[in-house]
Design a protein around this motif. Structure first.
Motif, PDB file in Angstrom:
ATOM      1  N   PRO A  98       0.840  -1.183   0.002  1.00  0.00           N
ATOM      2  CA  PRO A  98      -0.120  -0.021  -0.018  1.00  0.00           C
ATOM      3  C   PRO A  98       0.796   1.227   0.127  1.00  0.00           C
ATOM      4  N   ARG A  99       0.205   2.314  -0.363  1.00  0.00           N
ATOM      5  CA  ARG A  99       1.200   3.527  -0.401  1.00  0.00           C
ATOM      6  C   ARG A  99       1.672   3.792   0.891  1.00  0.00           C
ATOM      7  N   HIS A 100       1.082   3.389   2.113  1.00  0.00           N
ATOM      8  CA  HIS A 100       1.617   3.816   3.410  1.00  0.00           C
ATOM      9  C   HIS A 100       1.894   2.426   4.049  1.00  0.00           C
ATOM     10  N   PHE A 101       3.070   2.083   4.271  1.00  0.00           N
ATOM     11  CA  PHE A 101       3.559   0.932   4.860  1.00  0.00           C
ATOM     12  C   PHE A 101       4.627   1.099   6.044  1.00  0.00           C
ATOM     13  N   THR A 102       4.911  -0.088   6.736  1.00  0.00           N
ATOM     14  CA  THR A 102       5.997  -0.078   8.011  1.00  0.00           C
ATOM     15  C   THR A 102       7.030  -0.512   7.451  1.00  0.00           C
ATOM     16  N   MET A 103       8.042  -0.262   8.253  1.00  0.00           N
ATOM     17  CA  MET A 103       9.360  -1.227   7.904  1.00  0.00           C
ATOM     18  C   MET A 103       9.308  -2.509   8.228  1.00  0.00           C
ATOM     19  N   PRO A 104       8.622  -2.875   9.087  1.00  0.00           N
ATOM     20  CA  PRO A 104       8.514  -4.619   9.292  1.00  0.00           C
ATOM     21  C   PRO A 104       7.787  -5.170   8.130  1.00  0.00           C
ATOM     22  N   GLN A 105       6.786  -4.620   7.469  1.00  0.00           N
ATOM     23  CA  GLN A 105       6.205  -5.063   6.356  1.00  0.00           C
ATOM     24  C   GLN A 105       7.050  -5.151   5.088  1.00  0.00           C
ATOM     25  N   LEU A 106       8.076  -4.003   5.118  1.00  0.00           N
ATOM     26  CA  LEU A 106       8.897  -3.767   3.845  1.00  0.00           C
ATOM     27  C   LEU A 106      10.054  -5.074   3.993  1.00  0.00           C
ATOM     28  N   HIS A 107      10.460  -5.196   5.258  1.00  0.00           N
ATOM     29  CA  HIS A 107      11.444  -6.095   5.795  1.00  0.00           C
ATOM     30  C   HIS A 107      11.083  -7.529   5.358  1.00  0.00           C
ATOM     31  N   GLN A 108       9.746  -7.690   5.883  1.00  0.00           N
ATOM     32  CA  GLN A 108       9.180  -9.174   5.616  1.00  0.00           C
ATOM     33  C   GLN A 108       9.166  -9.367   3.782  1.00  0.00           C
ATOM     34  N   LEU A 109       8.601  -8.298   3.231  1.00  0.00           N
ATOM     35  CA  LEU A 109       8.395  -8.463   1.718  1.00  0.00           C
ATOM     36  C   LEU A 109       9.915  -8.908   1.169  1.00  0.00           C
ATOM     37  N   HIS A 110      10.795  -8.215   1.752  1.00  0.00           N
ATOM     38  CA  HIS A 110      12.291  -8.490   1.106  1.00  0.00           C
ATOM     39  C   HIS A 110      12.824 -10.126   1.626  1.00  0.00           C
ATOM     40  N   GLN A 111      12.481 -10.258   2.500  1.00  0.00           N
ATOM     41  CA  GLN A 111      12.832 -11.634   2.872  1.00  0.00           C
ATOM     42  C   GLN A 111      12.021 -12.748   2.198  1.00  0.00           C
ATOM     43  N   VAL A 112      10.720 -12.439   1.697  1.00  0.00           N
ATOM     44  CA  VAL A 112       9.876 -13.466   1.024  1.00  0.00           C
ATOM     45  C   VAL A 112      10.636 -13.312  -0.754  1.00  0.00           C
ATOM     46  N   ILE A 113      10.737 -12.220  -1.046  1.00  0.00           N
ATOM     47  CA  ILE A 113      11.566 -12.142  -2.445  1.00  0.00           C
ATOM     48  C   ILE A 113      12.624 -12.916  -2.591  1.00  0.00           C
ATOM     49  N   LEU A 114      13.581 -12.558  -1.700  1.00  0.00           N
ATOM     50  CA  LEU A 114      15.015 -13.157  -1.758  1.00  0.00           C
ATOM     51  C   LEU A 114      15.070 -14.533  -0.930  1.00  0.00           C
ATOM     52  N   ASN A 115      13.829 -14.897  -0.273  1.00  0.00           N
ATOM     53  CA  ASN A 115      13.918 -16.295   0.374  1.00  0.00           C
ATOM     54  C   ASN A 115      15.066 -16.506   1.183  1.00  0.00           C
ATOM     55  N   LYS A 116      15.294 -15.620   2.235  1.00  0.00           N
ATOM     56  CA  LYS A 116      16.304 -15.795   2.936  1.00  0.00           C
ATOM     57  C   LYS A 116      16.033 -14.985   4.245  1.00  0.00           C
ATOM     58  N   ASP A 117      16.518 -15.191   5.628  1.00  0.00           N
ATOM     59  CA  ASP A 117      16.252 -14.199   6.499  1.00  0.00           C
ATOM     60  C   ASP A 117      17.122 -12.961   6.370  1.00  0.00           C
ATOM     61  N   LEU A 118      16.629 -11.711   6.799  1.00  0.00           N
ATOM     62  CA  LEU A 118      17.669 -10.556   6.885  1.00  0.00           C
ATOM     63  C   LEU A 118      17.359  -9.944   8.141  1.00  0.00           C
ATOM     64  N   ASP A 119      18.775  -9.568   8.765  1.00  0.00           N
ATOM     65  CA  ASP A 119      18.593  -8.737  10.001  1.00  0.00           C
ATOM     66  C   ASP A 119      17.581  -7.614  10.033  1.00  0.00           C
ATOM     67  N   ARG A 120      16.569  -7.525  10.791  1.00  0.00           N
ATOM     68  CA  ARG A 120      15.772  -6.509  10.730  1.00  0.00           C
ATOM     69  C   ARG A 120      16.523  -5.143  10.914  1.00  0.00           C
ATOM     70  N   SER A 121      17.121  -5.087  12.137  1.00  0.00           N
ATOM     71  CA  SER A 121      17.561  -3.616  12.320  1.00  0.00           C
ATOM     72  C   SER A 121      18.626  -3.106  11.164  1.00  0.00           C
ATOM     73  N   ARG A 122      19.461  -4.016  10.809  1.00  0.00           N
ATOM     74  CA  ARG A 122      20.267  -3.555   9.729  1.00  0.00           C
ATOM     75  C   ARG A 122      19.605  -3.145   8.479  1.00  0.00           C
ATOM     76  N   PHE A 123      18.716  -4.004   8.123  1.00  0.00           N
ATOM     77  CA  PHE A 123      17.830  -3.798   6.888  1.00  0.00           C
ATOM     78  C   PHE A 123      17.175  -2.323   6.911  1.00  0.00           C
ATOM     79  N   GLN A 124      16.541  -2.202   8.094  1.00  0.00           N
ATOM     80  CA  GLN A 124      15.899  -0.820   8.253  1.00  0.00           C
ATOM     81  C   GLN A 124      16.648   0.312   8.131  1.00  0.00           C
ATOM     82  N   LYS A 125      17.966   0.142   8.969  1.00  0.00           N
ATOM     83  CA  LYS A 125      19.122   1.128   8.684  1.00  0.00           C
ATOM     84  C   LYS A 125      19.469   1.553   7.238  1.00  0.00           C
ATOM     85  N   GLN A 126      19.634   0.316   6.443  1.00  0.00           N
ATOM     86  CA  GLN A 126      20.032   0.517   4.977  1.00  0.00           C
ATOM     87  C   GLN A 126      18.966   1.143   4.141  1.00  0.00           C
TER      88      GLN A 126
END
Length: 246
Positions: free
Chosen positions: A185-213
């Motif tokens: 959606p036009r408005h989203f949270t960083m946890p939502q974006l983080h989970q989406l990237h994990q799904v696309i890449l099919n691997k776990d991503l460090d949440r804190s590092r991801f958000q900072k990036q």
């Protein structure tokens, strides 16, 4: 496949070559995101499914054709669209598929019909927020549906290969470009974006590092209001800055 609004189906099969470029078509892999899975929009003709597609008019560019097809199929104006690849094996045609279905429209099947010739497809992919779309079927389609990219149904010709290539390309593209927000959606949270990237890449991503990036890119604008849908600490909502949208 063609999206026919005003052209009589019989005339299309017999005289479509007078309006469309022969031997050339465009297919679009429309990718959405729901239930923490990547989805693909498909259309059904007969027992099998295919990607939204169509033919290129004599008076339009290939990019205009792909954009037109995507808008006709999803109802989106100015949707995300990116070139994927060219598919053009020497035996690539749908003659047998058309032979099976032409009689439904009262058209006599002929081997030399333009629609039976070899077709090269210019394939694109598009990222969409599913609730914003309004899929429709054309006169030749019997249904549409969203399918998990990991569980695609039986598909026409090489359309499964095209869909899977789009998924692979998306995994590569998000390492360089910020495009995944088109799936949210036009408005989203960083946890939502983080989970989406994990799904696309099919691997776990460090949440804190991801958000900072993500925040370090300068592409995101934090909204003043907090999301109130969950208990406890509520994450901030973000949106893409208007002058940064891809």
């Amino acid at each position: 496949m063609p999206y026919l609004c005003f052209m009589d189906i019989r005339s299309f099969f017999e005289y479509g070559h007078e309006e469309y470029l022969p031997h050339l078509s465009s297919d679009v892999v429309v990718i959405g995101y729901a239930e923490e899975k990547l989805k693909c929009l498909l259309l059904r003709i007969g027992a099998r499914w295919l990607l939204p597609g169509g033919f290129i008019k004599l008076d339009e560019s290939v990019e205009e054709a792909a954009s037109r097809i995507l808008t006709e199929r999803t109802g989106l104006n100015d949707p995300h669209l990116k070139f994927l690849s060219v598919f053009g094996k020497s035996e690539r045609n749908f003659a047998e598929e058309w032979k099976e279905h032409l009689e439904k429209f009262g058209v006599s099947w002929k081997q030399d019909l333009w629609i039976n010739k070899r077709f090269v497809s210019l394939a694109y992919y598009s990222l969409v927020n599913i609730p914003d779309t309004h899929p429709v079927t054309g006169p030749l389609d019997e249904a549409f549906g969203w399918f998990d990219l990991d569980e695609l149904p039986p598909m026409w010709m090489d359309h499964r290969d095209i869909a899977l290539m789009a998924r692979h390309k998306l995994r590569s593209d998000i390492r360089k470009d910020l495009v995944t927000h088109h799936l949210l959606p036009r408005h989203f949270t960083m946890p939502q974006l983080h989970q989406l990237h994990q799904v696309i890449l099919n691997k776990d991503l460090d949440r804190s590092r991801f958000q900072k990036q993500m925040l370090a890119t300068g592409f995101f604008e934090r909204l003043p209001k907090l999301q109130k849908e969950t208990r406890g600490r509520n994450p901030y909502q973000y949106r893409i800055k208007e002058n940064k949208d891809h």
